[in-house]
Design a protein around this motif. Sequence first.
Motif, PDB file in Angstrom:
ATOM      1  N   CYS A 363      -6.208 -30.483  37.507  1.00 14.95           N
ATOM      2  CA  CYS A 363      -5.951 -31.495  36.463  1.00 14.95           C
ATOM      3  C   CYS A 363      -6.189 -32.882  37.033  1.00 14.95           C
ATOM      4  O   CYS A 363      -5.602 -33.259  38.060  1.00 14.95           O
ATOM      5  N   GLY A 364      -7.048 -33.667  36.376  1.00 13.68           N
ATOM      6  CA  GLY A 364      -7.384 -34.996  36.865  1.00 13.68           C
ATOM      7  C   GLY A 364      -6.185 -35.904  37.011  1.00 13.68           C
ATOM      8  O   GLY A 364      -6.061 -36.650  37.990  1.00 13.68           O
ATOM      9  N   HIS A 365      -5.285 -35.872  36.033  1.00 19.09           N
ATOM     10  CA  HIS A 365      -4.098 -36.723  36.088  1.00 19.09           C
ATOM     11  C   HIS A 365      -3.183 -36.291  37.232  1.00 19.09           C
ATOM     12  O   HIS A 365      -2.595 -37.126  37.923  1.00 19.09           O
ATOM     13  N   CYS A 366      -3.070 -34.976  37.428  1.00 22.60           N
ATOM     14  CA  CYS A 366      -2.235 -34.466  38.525  1.00 22.60           C
ATOM     15  C   CYS A 366      -2.794 -34.891  39.878  1.00 22.60           C
ATOM     16  O   CYS A 366      -2.037 -35.247  40.796  1.00 22.60           O
ATOM     17  N   ILE A 367      -4.105 -34.842  40.014  1.00 21.90           N
ATOM     18  CA  ILE A 367      -4.749 -35.208  41.265  1.00 21.90           C
ATOM     19  C   ILE A 367      -4.400 -36.638  41.663  1.00 21.90           C
ATOM     20  O   ILE A 367      -4.281 -36.976  42.838  1.00 21.90           O
ATOM     21  N   THR A 368      -4.203 -37.490  40.631  1.00 22.28           N
ATOM     22  CA  THR A 368      -3.833 -38.883  40.881  1.00 22.28           C
ATOM     23  C   THR A 368      -2.324 -39.035  41.097  1.00 22.28           C
ATOM     24  O   THR A 368      -1.885 -39.729  42.022  1.00 22.28           O
ATOM     25  N   GLU A 369      -1.535 -38.383  40.250  1.00 28.60           N
ATOM     26  CA  GLU A 369      -0.096 -38.636  40.226  1.00 28.60           C
ATOM     27  C   GLU A 369       0.690 -37.893  41.305  1.00 28.60           C
ATOM     28  O   GLU A 369       1.666 -38.426  41.838  1.00 28.60           O
ATOM     29  N   VAL A 370       0.303 -36.666  41.619  1.00 28.97           N
ATOM     30  CA  VAL A 370       1.086 -35.888  42.588  1.00 28.97           C
ATOM     31  C   VAL A 370       1.139 -36.570  43.958  1.00 28.97           C
ATOM     32  O   VAL A 370       2.221 -36.669  44.555  1.00 28.97           O
ATOM     33  N   PRO A 371       0.035 -37.071  44.518  1.00 29.46           N
ATOM     34  CA  PRO A 371       0.134 -37.805  45.785  1.00 29.46           C
ATOM     35  C   PRO A 371       1.034 -39.045  45.682  1.00 29.46           C
ATOM     36  O   PRO A 371       1.706 -39.405  46.660  1.00 29.46           O
ATOM     37  N   LYS A 372       1.044 -39.714  44.536  1.00 26.68           N
ATOM     38  CA  LYS A 372       1.938 -40.869  44.359  1.00 26.68           C
ATOM     39  C   LYS A 372       3.397 -40.429  44.416  1.00 26.68           C
ATOM     40  O   LYS A 372       4.243 -41.107  45.011  1.00 26.68           O
ATOM     41  N   LEU A 389      10.507 -29.962  44.079  1.00 27.53           N
ATOM     42  CA  LEU A 389      10.085 -28.602  43.738  1.00 27.53           C
ATOM     43  C   LEU A 389       8.801 -28.709  42.915  1.00 27.53           C
ATOM     44  O   LEU A 389       8.819 -29.162  41.767  1.00 27.53           O
ATOM     45  N   GLY A 390       7.692 -28.335  43.516  1.00 23.43           N
ATOM     46  CA  GLY A 390       6.414 -28.364  42.811  1.00 23.43           C
ATOM     47  C   GLY A 390       6.090 -26.991  42.259  1.00 23.43           C
ATOM     48  O   GLY A 390       6.141 -25.994  42.989  1.00 23.43           O
ATOM     49  N   VAL A 391       5.725 -26.917  40.979  1.00 26.50           N
ATOM     50  CA  VAL A 391       5.440 -25.641  40.322  1.00 26.50           C
ATOM     51  C   VAL A 391       3.998 -25.652  39.825  1.00 26.50           C
ATOM     52  O   VAL A 391       3.634 -26.488  38.982  1.00 26.50           O
ATOM     53  N   LYS A 392       3.181 -24.729  40.349  1.00 25.09           N
ATOM     54  CA  LYS A 392       1.788 -24.631  39.916  1.00 25.09           C
ATOM     55  C   LYS A 392       1.723 -24.001  38.521  1.00 25.09           C
ATOM     56  O   LYS A 392       2.344 -22.983  38.253  1.00 25.09           O
ATOM     57  N   THR A 393       0.932 -24.632  37.634  1.00 21.50           N
ATOM     58  CA  THR A 393       0.797 -24.104  36.273  1.00 21.50           C
ATOM     59  C   THR A 393      -0.571 -23.482  36.019  1.00 21.50           C
ATOM     60  O   THR A 393      -0.693 -22.523  35.264  1.00 21.50           O
ATOM     61  N   GLU A 394      -1.619 -24.043  36.617  1.00 17.90           N
ATOM     62  CA  GLU A 394      -2.980 -23.554  36.420  1.00 17.90           C
ATOM     63  C   GLU A 394      -3.715 -23.614  37.754  1.00 17.90           C
ATOM     64  O   GLU A 394      -3.196 -24.079  38.758  1.00 17.90           O
ATOM     65  N   GLY A 395      -4.971 -23.160  37.748  1.00 21.21           N
ATOM     66  CA  GLY A 395      -5.778 -23.171  38.962  1.00 21.21           C
ATOM     67  C   GLY A 395      -5.516 -21.932  39.806  1.00 21.21           C
ATOM     68  O   GLY A 395      -4.526 -21.224  39.630  1.00 21.21           O
ATOM     69  N   THR A 396      -6.422 -21.688  40.749  1.00 26.02           N
ATOM     70  CA  THR A 396      -6.276 -20.517  41.616  1.00 26.02           C
ATOM     71  C   THR A 396      -5.304 -20.814  42.747  1.00 26.02           C
ATOM     72  O   THR A 396      -4.997 -21.984  43.046  1.00 26.02           O
ATOM     73  N   LYS A 397      -4.853 -19.756  43.388  1.00 28.47           N
ATOM     74  CA  LYS A 397      -3.952 -19.923  44.522  1.00 28.47           C
ATOM     75  C   LYS A 397      -4.647 -20.692  45.640  1.00 28.47           C
ATOM     76  O   LYS A 397      -4.021 -21.518  46.335  1.00 28.47           O
ATOM     77  N   GLU A 398      -5.935 -20.444  45.816  1.00 32.29           N
ATOM     78  CA  GLU A 398      -6.694 -21.134  46.856  1.00 32.29           C
ATOM     79  C   GLU A 398      -6.796 -22.635  46.562  1.00 32.29           C
ATOM     80  O   GLU A 398      -6.665 -23.477  47.459  1.00 32.29           O
ATOM     81  N   GLU A 399      -7.065 -22.985  45.296  1.00 38.69           N
ATOM     82  CA  GLU A 399      -7.134 -24.404  44.915  1.00 38.69           C
ATOM     83  C   GLU A 399      -5.785 -25.084  45.130  1.00 38.69           C
ATOM     84  O   GLU A 399      -5.704 -26.227  45.585  1.00 38.69           O
ATOM     85  N   TRP A 400      -4.749 -24.364  44.791  1.00 38.65           N
ATOM     86  CA  TRP A 400      -3.380 -24.879  44.936  1.00 38.65           C
ATOM     87  C   TRP A 400      -3.042 -25.137  46.405  1.00 38.65           C
ATOM     88  O   TRP A 400      -2.645 -26.248  46.776  1.00 38.65           O
ATOM     89  N   SER A 401      -3.200 -24.113  47.248  1.00 40.82           N
ATOM     90  CA  SER A 401      -2.847 -24.260  48.655  1.00 40.82           C
ATOM     91  C   SER A 401      -3.758 -25.268  49.345  1.00 40.82           C
ATOM     92  O   SER A 401      -3.321 -26.022  50.234  1.00 40.82           O
ATOM     93  N   GLY A 402      -5.024 -25.327  48.917  1.00 42.67           N
ATOM     94  CA  GLY A 402      -5.948 -26.302  49.490  1.00 42.67           C
ATOM     95  C   GLY A 402      -5.536 -27.724  49.183  1.00 42.67           C
ATOM     96  O   GLY A 402      -5.608 -28.610  50.046  1.00 42.67           O
ATOM     97  N   PHE A 403      -5.109 -27.980  47.958  1.00 43.52           N
ATOM     98  CA  PHE A 403      -4.665 -29.325  47.578  1.00 43.52           C
ATOM     99  C   PHE A 403      -3.415 -29.713  48.369  1.00 43.52           C
ATOM    100  O   PHE A 403      -3.304 -30.848  48.860  1.00 43.52           O
ATOM    101  N   ILE A 404      -2.472 -28.779  48.491  1.00 42.94           N
ATOM    102  CA  ILE A 404      -1.242 -29.049  49.246  1.00 42.94           C
ATOM    103  C   ILE A 404      -1.580 -29.419  50.688  1.00 42.94           C
ATOM    104  O   ILE A 404      -1.038 -30.377  51.251  1.00 42.94           O
ATOM    105  N   ARG A 405      -2.510 -28.683  51.267  1.00 42.48           N
ATOM    106  CA  ARG A 405      -2.902 -28.931  52.659  1.00 42.48           C
ATOM    107  C   ARG A 405      -3.658 -30.258  52.795  1.00 42.48           C
ATOM    108  O   ARG A 405      -3.340 -31.076  53.669  1.00 42.48           O
ATOM    109  N   ASP A 406      -4.630 -30.490  51.899  1.00 44.17           N
ATOM    110  CA  ASP A 406      -5.463 -31.693  52.008  1.00 44.17           C
ATOM    111  C   ASP A 406      -4.657 -32.972  51.788  1.00 44.17           C
ATOM    112  O   ASP A 406      -4.916 -33.998  52.439  1.00 44.17           O
ATOM    113  N   LYS A 407      -3.699 -32.929  50.862  1.00 41.20           N
ATOM    114  CA  LYS A 407      -2.906 -34.127  50.532  1.00 41.20           C
ATOM    115  C   LYS A 407      -1.630 -34.213  51.366  1.00 41.20           C
ATOM    116  O   LYS A 407      -0.846 -35.144  51.191  1.00 41.20           O
ATOM    117  N   LYS A 408      -1.441 -33.225  52.271  1.00 40.81           N
ATOM    118  CA  LYS A 408      -0.288 -33.221  53.181  1.00 40.81           C
ATOM    119  C   LYS A 408       1.031 -33.327  52.414  1.00 40.81           C
ATOM    120  O   LYS A 408       1.887 -34.170  52.710  1.00 40.81           O
TER     121      LYS A 408
END
Length: 471
Positions: A363-372, A389-408
């Motif tokens: 989600c484009g908005h999430c990509i901006t807001e979650v790091p903030k 507590l972050g709850v994944k709603t959409e996307g693959t598990k790989e996309e999810w874990s990758g975002f968590i790792r990349d954005k620390k």
Amino acid sequence: MQKLLFFFCCLCSALSLQGQGYNITVQLKGYTGGTVYLGHYMGKSTYVMDSAQLNQQGTAVLEGKETQPGGIYLIVLPGKQRFFEILLDKETTFSIIADTSDLIRKTEFKQSADNALFAAYNRYIAGMADQMDEVRRQLGAARTQLDTAKARAASEGIGKKLQQYRTDIIAKHPKTLLAAIFRAMREPEVPPMPKKADGSLDSTYPYRYYKAHYWDDVDLADGRLVRTPVLEARLGRYFNQLVAPVPDSVIAEADKLVARTKKDKESFKFMVWWLTQTYESSQIMGMDAVFVHVVEKYYVTNQAYWVNEEQKEKIISRAYTIAPNLIGQKAAQLVLQDTSGRRTSLYDIKSKYTVIVFWDPTCGHCITEVPKLDSAYKASWKKQGVTMLGVKTEGTKEEWSGFIRDKKLTGWIHAWDPGYTSNYRKFYDVYSTPVVYLLDANKKILAKRLGVEQLDGFLQREAGEAAKRTR
């Protein structure tokens, strides 16, 4: 999820009444063809309801078998770029000759005393507008304080003349629709501030008096006001400026006003509709409680008779989706899986505050807001006792874990519900992302659907209030 404004169309169609019908002959000077339309106000909005073809002489007849509720209606010229207003009330058969070179000053009505009165008022208003333009010119050219004072005095004088014109109409034609409109536009005259026991002036008196007398001249049982912009404008000002933005206060005032409309079906329908759509779509946190109240009081009890069963069920379903996550309610349990597949439960989190973030790594908005949110958490929220507590709603598990790792996004509890057994979309009203909730230590909902800055401000105020309580 689409809001419930669709049901406004049902309200419009339900407002027509069986009866003698209407027959309005319209002659437009300067036209030799085209389509002329009959429209009406519904609150501040306008809608086209009928049309007729102009002949070569520029004449058309707008007619219908159903009598329409009284109100301000519109004659819309071909092309729908220009229109003029008329009154439709007890007089439903009349003719209009309109000179399109000056629709206000050169429009004539035959067999309609109401519209002759209305036309005279519109001509008077046009004259007042010319005078006000001159006053504005004088203010712009003012060289001295005396010049400014003179121009302002002239402006006040014009305003007083306009008020007197309306007062005269009310006195001479008290039963007319125009008089009802002018009464509804009248503002309370606030007496001078009284003195308190200590001799100082009571500065709260003007507000309290104005609010207490705001509706004195508005007949909320007069359904004709529904088809004017006056009633909705007054409702908006009352609830936005005079009523405290607290659900309990709004609910109390709403019920009082609805009770005053019950003698008139049109007024009752409009008032309940206005409250429904205003507070279902309110951007003020917590005001969805008003929507839930209105639905429970007027729809669940079958008082909203203008909606059919399917429409009613949709409205009730929407309210019952919101009800479990109102401010002050205990949040619904969430039993999820973390990134390693281990069970994690919301109610197992022992923390002063819990921020739940429903988000989607695609989600484009999430990509901006979650790091903030993460930056605010690491900068100050963690010190204040916040658990994320972050709850994944959409996307693959790989996309999810990758975002968590990349954005620390470290320090969070990251979880998801692969089998959707928690039904979080229903219990937390998650129909878009990101959706943010703030819970206290007992998992009571303190705030929701706030941006990073708003949530940070809320937490700072909470910390300040807590500090005051410990002093």
